[in-house]
Motif scaffolding. Sequence first.
Motif, short mmCIF file in Angstrom:
data_model
loop_
_atom_site.label_atom_id
_atom_site.label_comp_id
_atom_site.label_asym_id
_atom_site.label_seq_id
_atom_site.Cartn_x
_atom_site.Cartn_y
_atom_site.Cartn_z
N SER A 1 11.79 13.37 4.67
CA SER A 1 10.97 12.16 4.59
C SER A 1 10.36 11.97 3.20
O SER A 1 9.47 11.17 3.00
CB SER A 1 9.87 12.23 5.65
N ARG A 2 10.83 12.78 2.27
CA ARG A 2 10.28 12.66 0.92
C ARG A 2 11.38 12.30 -0.09
O ARG A 2 12.56 12.43 0.18
CB ARG A 2 9.61 13.98 0.51
N LEU A 3 10.91 11.83 -1.23
CA LEU A 3 11.85 11.48 -2.30
C LEU A 3 11.59 12.38 -3.49
O LEU A 3 10.44 12.68 -3.82
CB LEU A 3 11.61 10.04 -2.78
N LYS A 4 12.69 12.80 -4.13
CA LYS A 4 12.54 13.51 -5.39
C LYS A 4 13.16 12.59 -6.45
O LYS A 4 14.33 12.20 -6.32
CB LYS A 4 13.28 14.84 -5.32
N VAL A 5 12.37 12.24 -7.44
CA VAL A 5 12.89 11.30 -8.43
C VAL A 5 12.67 11.82 -9.84
O VAL A 5 11.73 12.58 -10.10
CB VAL A 5 12.23 9.90 -8.31
N GLU A 6 13.55 11.40 -10.73
CA GLU A 6 13.33 11.66 -12.15
C GLU A 6 12.94 10.35 -12.79
O GLU A 6 13.63 9.34 -12.62
CB GLU A 6 14.61 12.22 -12.80
N HIS A 7 11.86 10.38 -13.52
CA HIS A 7 11.26 9.15 -14.02
C HIS A 7 11.18 9.25 -15.53
O HIS A 7 10.87 10.32 -16.07
CB HIS A 7 9.89 9.03 -13.33
N GLY B 1 0.80 -1.21 0.00
CA GLY B 1 0.00 0.00 0.00
C GLY B 1 0.83 1.26 0.00
O GLY B 1 0.54 2.24 0.69
N ILE B 2 1.93 1.25 -0.76
CA ILE B 2 2.79 2.43 -0.83
C ILE B 2 3.02 2.82 -2.29
O ILE B 2 2.79 2.00 -3.19
CB ILE B 2 4.16 2.19 -0.11
N PRO B 3 3.43 4.09 -2.54
CA PRO B 3 3.59 4.51 -3.94
C PRO B 3 4.77 3.82 -4.63
O PRO B 3 5.69 3.33 -3.98
CB PRO B 3 3.85 6.01 -3.83
N GLU C 1 7.77 14.09 -6.87
CA GLU C 1 8.07 14.03 -5.44
C GLU C 1 7.10 13.06 -4.81
O GLU C 1 5.91 13.05 -5.15
CB GLU C 1 7.87 15.41 -4.82
N LEU C 2 7.58 12.24 -3.90
CA LEU C 2 6.65 11.31 -3.26
C LEU C 2 7.07 11.05 -1.83
O LEU C 2 8.24 11.24 -1.48
CB LEU C 2 6.54 10.00 -4.06
N PRO C 3 6.12 10.64 -1.01
CA PRO C 3 6.47 10.38 0.39
C PRO C 3 7.13 9.02 0.53
O PRO C 3 6.98 8.16 -0.33
CB PRO C 3 5.10 10.37 1.08
N MET C 4 7.84 8.84 1.61
CA MET C 4 8.39 7.51 1.93
C MET C 4 7.48 6.86 2.96
O MET C 4 6.84 7.59 3.72
CB MET C 4 9.80 7.66 2.46
N PRO C 5 7.40 5.59 3.07
CA PRO C 5 8.11 4.62 2.22
C PRO C 5 7.53 4.53 0.81
O PRO C 5 6.36 4.81 0.62
CB PRO C 5 7.92 3.32 2.99
N ALA C 6 8.40 4.09 -0.11
CA ALA C 6 7.99 3.96 -1.50
C ALA C 6 8.83 2.89 -2.18
O ALA C 6 9.85 2.47 -1.66
CB ALA C 6 8.17 5.29 -2.22
N VAL C 7 8.33 2.46 -3.34
CA VAL C 7 9.10 1.51 -4.18
C VAL C 7 9.58 2.25 -5.42
O VAL C 7 8.83 3.01 -6.03
CB VAL C 7 8.24 0.30 -4.60
#
Lengths: 431, 92, 266
Positions: C157-163, C142-144, C173-179
Amino acid sequence: MEPTKFDAVVAGAGPAGCAAAYALAKAGLEVLVIERGKFPGAKNMFGGMLCGSVLAQLIPNFWEEAPLERYITRHVITFLSREDSFSIDFQSPSFGKPPYNGYSVLRAKFDKWLAGKVEEAGAIIVPGLLVEDLLWDGNQVVGVKAGGEDFPASVVIAADGVNSLLAQKAGLAEELSTEYVSLGVKELIQLPSEIIQERFNLEDDEGVTQLFDGFCTRGMHGGGFLYTNKESLSLGIVIQLSALRRMGVKPADLLEEFKSHPGVRNLIKGGTVEEYSAHLVPNAGINKVPMLYKDGFLVVGDAAGLVLTTGITLDGASFAFASGMAAAETVKLAKQNGDPSRKTLCNYEKLLKESFVLRDLETFKHSQFFLDNPRLYTTYPELICNLSRGLFTNDGKPRKRLWQLARTEMGRQKLSILHVAVDGFLGRRAI
Amino acid sequence: MNSMSLEDKLALNKYDIDEELHISVNEDICRTCRNRVCLHICPAECFKLLGEKITYSYEGCLECGSCRLACSKGAINWTYPRGGFGIAYQYG
Amino acid sequence: MINIIVCVKQILDPEMPPGKFKIDPESNKVIPPEGIPLVVSPFDEQAVEAALRIKEQCGAKITVVTVGESSAVNAVKHSLAMGADEGIVVEHIIEGYDSLLTAYILTKAIEEIVAYDLIICGREAADWGSGQVGSIIAESLGIPVVARTRKIEVMDSRLKVEHIIEDGDESLELPMPAVITVSYEIGQARIPTGWGVISAARKKIPSWSLEDIGVDLSQIGDTSSRIKLLKLFTPTRERGCQIIEGKTAAEAAANLALRLREAKVI
């Protein structure tokens, strides 16, 4: 705190390096083995037969678990002329009982197994890393440099094979010369085990070694070989590098020619080639064995040129095991004395002089001179084949006695009784 | 058994090919060389003559080291490939 | 410092000579080539690499998990040698390529590890190439999830990603935890150092059974009811060579263009 210095760093996870590392780890010493291959065995190749008696001293009953192919119960020596072949064939069921006289082995599998035993014994193996240099403290070797990192050790054991960079870096060995090495090229030819057994007159796990002398090297110092594995044949030629250099023949072409010889092609019929490999073999014998030790440093196996070549025997593996074990004994002593200098390490040479290693090389010190005789690869095999042809020919002409045939054939080969006498004398001394 | 080309044989082998070369030749020396032992001594035939120039490839090298010893002019700089790269025999 | 879990898979070496790839048509299975050791799937190596870069950037504890036969411990060792901190082998042989089953077992293992802020997987394994495990894990937990990421940055506590998307990049940008799943865009995975291998060799790697992590295979149902492999085969490649003639170079080029058009290449 985990140790950052090892009692011994071994360069190379072949038979010599593994034997040393195994014995040391068993004795509780901290041992690191650095191997340049992606896995132990990845770079290793030999003709095909391993004599097990020395390894059995290190790992008793190893034949019960090691990946061995077939135990050798039959030895054939074949002389080749351009088309004909003449064989001497010895087969003994007594060779087929434990501890067995010899095994055919595939090194990529066997060396991997042996390295696994070394790890089980407690040594650490780092594969995929090339030892580039030695670490020095004055005249004392104090470790190795690999991949830009330092690995300190009380003693470095150079088991880095025939092209031993480390023995040279340590100032013990000179650059190899083409007269003192042979090039082996080999194909691994897959064949179903039933066909192998039927074709070579073998039971179940029995195997044969067949050595070839004559046309297969086009007169060059060397020979051909065939070993039966479980489901494949190891077929190849070994030729002195200086001869190959002079003759201007491509080794790959020579191997194809060997495979198409009437005496060979039916032995490999129906097989599929699965691998093509090449390796150098030191063949200088005792004459070129370097100084074997210096402060903090020992050389073992092929790196020290410890290979016996008599024309009938070509054995490096036993010498590798034995020298590795002697090195381990010496390093244990150095650990006890707290002295890894040459004062302790000279014990290594003493052990080798007492064992078969240097004694065999001494016994056969004239072999190389004898084996350099071109008549062995041209005149004699042809003489034997032609003589046999004469003996078995039924052409309606009056038959000759064997001696007459021999005289005629000797005349044709321009071979005098004196030649035969000299070669016989040299041969008696050499093999 | 049909005769097989060297290329086909080498294609049977497992190699992990590095981007770094482990063979190079000194072209100045090669230009003046007459006997060109490298062209026949290598069991993988890594050295080829292209026009008047010695060219080489390292990908099929079986790492025997014959070229280094056989070139009496010292024009071939052959070393072991980086750890983990090069030939990986399956049988050996 | 964050806790990162990296999922790795041990596969047949994709660099093996093509002729050594053999299939048993009876059982529809690949015959593993003799003497070529298994390797870590390259994208999973890149997942370890991505985790190591985060560790270098802001500190992290990296735990590597794999599911496989006992030899899978080598995949974990390789990751530890690269620089990961801990590793776990879940011993279970997954027949074929049931992504749901793989993801289910990994999820259970991850739940057992408890502490995780970020889970990194390879985009897909280089053997079956299904590319589903990362997303199913995210869904189960149940995580992003963000697939095919080229850059990961940790900000509190957040992630910045390039996709990566079809015609460009997306910055998210997304919160943790994440995959996060990664592939070669992340950059070359490092080769383990000698001392890395030594410290990995000295580490104990626990092996968990399915019972240890509370996996109940009957819960997930019969694999064969979900996926049935009809036929596994190597495609036959046909190659031909034609030499296009022409009186002049220009004419030959024109003929070549015509021939290529006929063949619908251009």
